[in-house]
Scaffold this motif. Structure first.
Motif, PDB file in Angstrom:
ATOM      1  N   GLN A  92       0.831  -1.202   0.000  1.00 42.80           N
ATOM      2  CA  GLN A  92       0.000   0.000   0.000  1.00 42.80           C
ATOM      3  C   GLN A  92       0.865   1.252   0.000  1.00 42.80           C
ATOM      4  OE1 GLN A  92      -2.595  -0.405   3.359  1.00 42.80           O
ATOM      5  NE2 GLN A  92      -3.872  -1.974   2.408  1.00 42.80           N
ATOM      6  N   LYS A  93       1.946   1.225   0.788  1.00 40.00           N
ATOM      7  CA  LYS A  93       2.850   2.369   0.827  1.00 40.00           C
ATOM      8  C   LYS A  93       3.524   2.575  -0.524  1.00 40.00           C
ATOM      9  CE  LYS A  93       6.794   4.277   3.335  1.00 40.00           C
ATOM     10  NZ  LYS A  93       7.800   4.044   4.408  1.00 40.00           N
ATOM     11  N   LYS A  94       3.954   1.465  -1.153  1.00 31.60           N
ATOM     12  CA  LYS A  94       4.610   1.563  -2.463  1.00 31.60           C
ATOM     13  C   LYS A  94       3.647   2.116  -3.520  1.00 31.60           C
ATOM     14  CE  LYS A  94       7.333  -1.133  -5.763  1.00 31.60           C
ATOM     15  NZ  LYS A  94       6.620  -0.663  -6.934  1.00 31.60           N
TER      16      LYS A  94
ATOM     17  N   THR B 173       1.066   4.023  -2.968  1.00 27.15           N
ATOM     18  CA  THR B 173       0.862   5.444  -2.669  1.00 27.15           C
ATOM     19  C   THR B 173       2.015   6.281  -3.180  1.00 27.15           C
ATOM     20  OG1 THR B 173      -0.415   4.858  -0.691  1.00 27.15           O
ATOM     21  CG2 THR B 173       0.434   7.103  -0.830  1.00 27.15           C
ATOM     22  N   ASP B 174       3.256   5.814  -2.943  1.00 32.81           N
ATOM     23  CA  ASP B 174       4.436   6.547  -3.415  1.00 32.81           C
ATOM     24  C   ASP B 174       4.458   6.629  -4.935  1.00 32.81           C
ATOM     25  OD1 ASP B 174       5.218   6.856  -0.802  1.00 32.81           O
ATOM     26  OD2 ASP B 174       6.621   5.162  -0.814  1.00 32.81           O
TER      27      ASP B 174
ATOM     28  N   MET C 130       1.887   6.541  -6.945  1.00 32.83           N
ATOM     29  CA  MET C 130       0.836   7.467  -7.373  1.00 32.83           C
ATOM     30  C   MET C 130       1.284   8.917  -7.203  1.00 32.83           C
ATOM     31  SD  MET C 130      -1.708   5.829  -8.602  1.00 32.83           S
ATOM     32  CE  MET C 130      -2.989   7.085  -8.550  1.00 32.83           C
ATOM     33  N   LEU C 131       1.983   9.202  -6.106  1.00 30.94           N
ATOM     34  CA  LEU C 131       2.482  10.562  -5.890  1.00 30.94           C
ATOM     35  C   LEU C 131       3.507  10.945  -6.956  1.00 30.94           C
ATOM     36  CD1 LEU C 131       2.893  10.594  -1.990  1.00 30.94           C
ATOM     37  CD2 LEU C 131       1.163  11.782  -3.346  1.00 30.94           C
TER      38      LEU C 131
ATOM     39  N   THR D 281       1.654  11.487 -10.224  1.00 28.76           N
ATOM     40  CA  THR D 281       0.927  12.756 -10.198  1.00 28.76           C
ATOM     41  C   THR D 281       1.873  13.926 -10.398  1.00 28.76           C
ATOM     42  OG1 THR D 281      -0.707  11.799  -8.696  1.00 28.76           O
ATOM     43  CG2 THR D 281      -0.605  14.194  -8.833  1.00 28.76           C
TER      44      THR D 281
END
Length: 202
Positions: free
Chosen positions: A118-120, A122-123, A125-126, A129
């Protein structure tokens, strides 16, 4: 009220088992240990007074569904109807089972794996973006620059057209004056020749 750690772990492991069944990983050697851990965690959760009856029934149905997918028909705690026994459990008639999951380390690895994934995600996606934002800003700058160039080109074209029209008018006037000048010169030559002929004839 927030979820207890026991209920959070139960949800994660249950979701993991359901995903493995969906992905045709029923023969995974870890599945029996997961099912045993699910039953242990579910029994502990049934004895927590803060647990919600509806959620417990949902967990029981989901665990039963996973066991059915795996062809497991037995249970280390026996097959019970939660709707009949839940009230006694919640009021402490039965003693709480303190047996720990059979493979705590394996369960923690599963939880840590999902947290890391989940952390990976999220990173990633950031980063994506941020990259899209930079590309969008760069594209806006290029479009703005091209628009300015087109505007200047249109302005120069209009100015050149105006100058060309002015010069064309001047050239037309100059040609007209030159034609009149040559006409008077030719007329003067004719008059001179005529006078000379008259004088010559006399």
């Amino acid at each position: 009220m927030g979820l207890s750690r026991q209920e959070v772990n139960l949800r994660r492991l249950l979701a993991k088992c359901e995903l493995m069944c969906k992905n045709k990983q029923k023969d995974d050697e870890r599945m029996p240990k997961y099912i045993e851990s699910l039953e242990d965690m579910f029994q502990d959760l049934c004895l927590l007074t803060s647990s919600n009856n509806e959620f417990l029934l949902t967990y029981q149905r989901r665990i039963a569904s996973v066991k059915a997918e795996l062809g497991i028909t037995t249970s280390k705690y026996g097959i019970e109807d939660l709707s009949e026994n839940l009230r006694d459990d919640l009021f402490g008639v039965r003693q709480r089972t303190t047996k720990a999951p059979s493979d705590v380390n394996d369960l923690e690895q599963v939880i840590d794996y999902h947290e890391n994934m989940q952390k990976k995600i999220t990173d990633d996606m950031l980063i994506l973006t941020k990259s899209l934002k930079e590309q969008s800003e760069l594209a806006n700058k290029i479009i703005k620059k091209d628009t300015e160039v087109v505007g200047r080109s249109a302005q120069l074209t209009e100015q050149n057209y105006s100058k060309l029209s002015t010069e064309s008018n001047k050239l037309g006037e100059h040609s007209k004056r030159a034609w009149k000048c040559w006409m008077w010169i030719m007329l003067l030559i004719v008059v001179v020749v005529f006078i000379n002929m008259v004088l010559f004839m006399k």
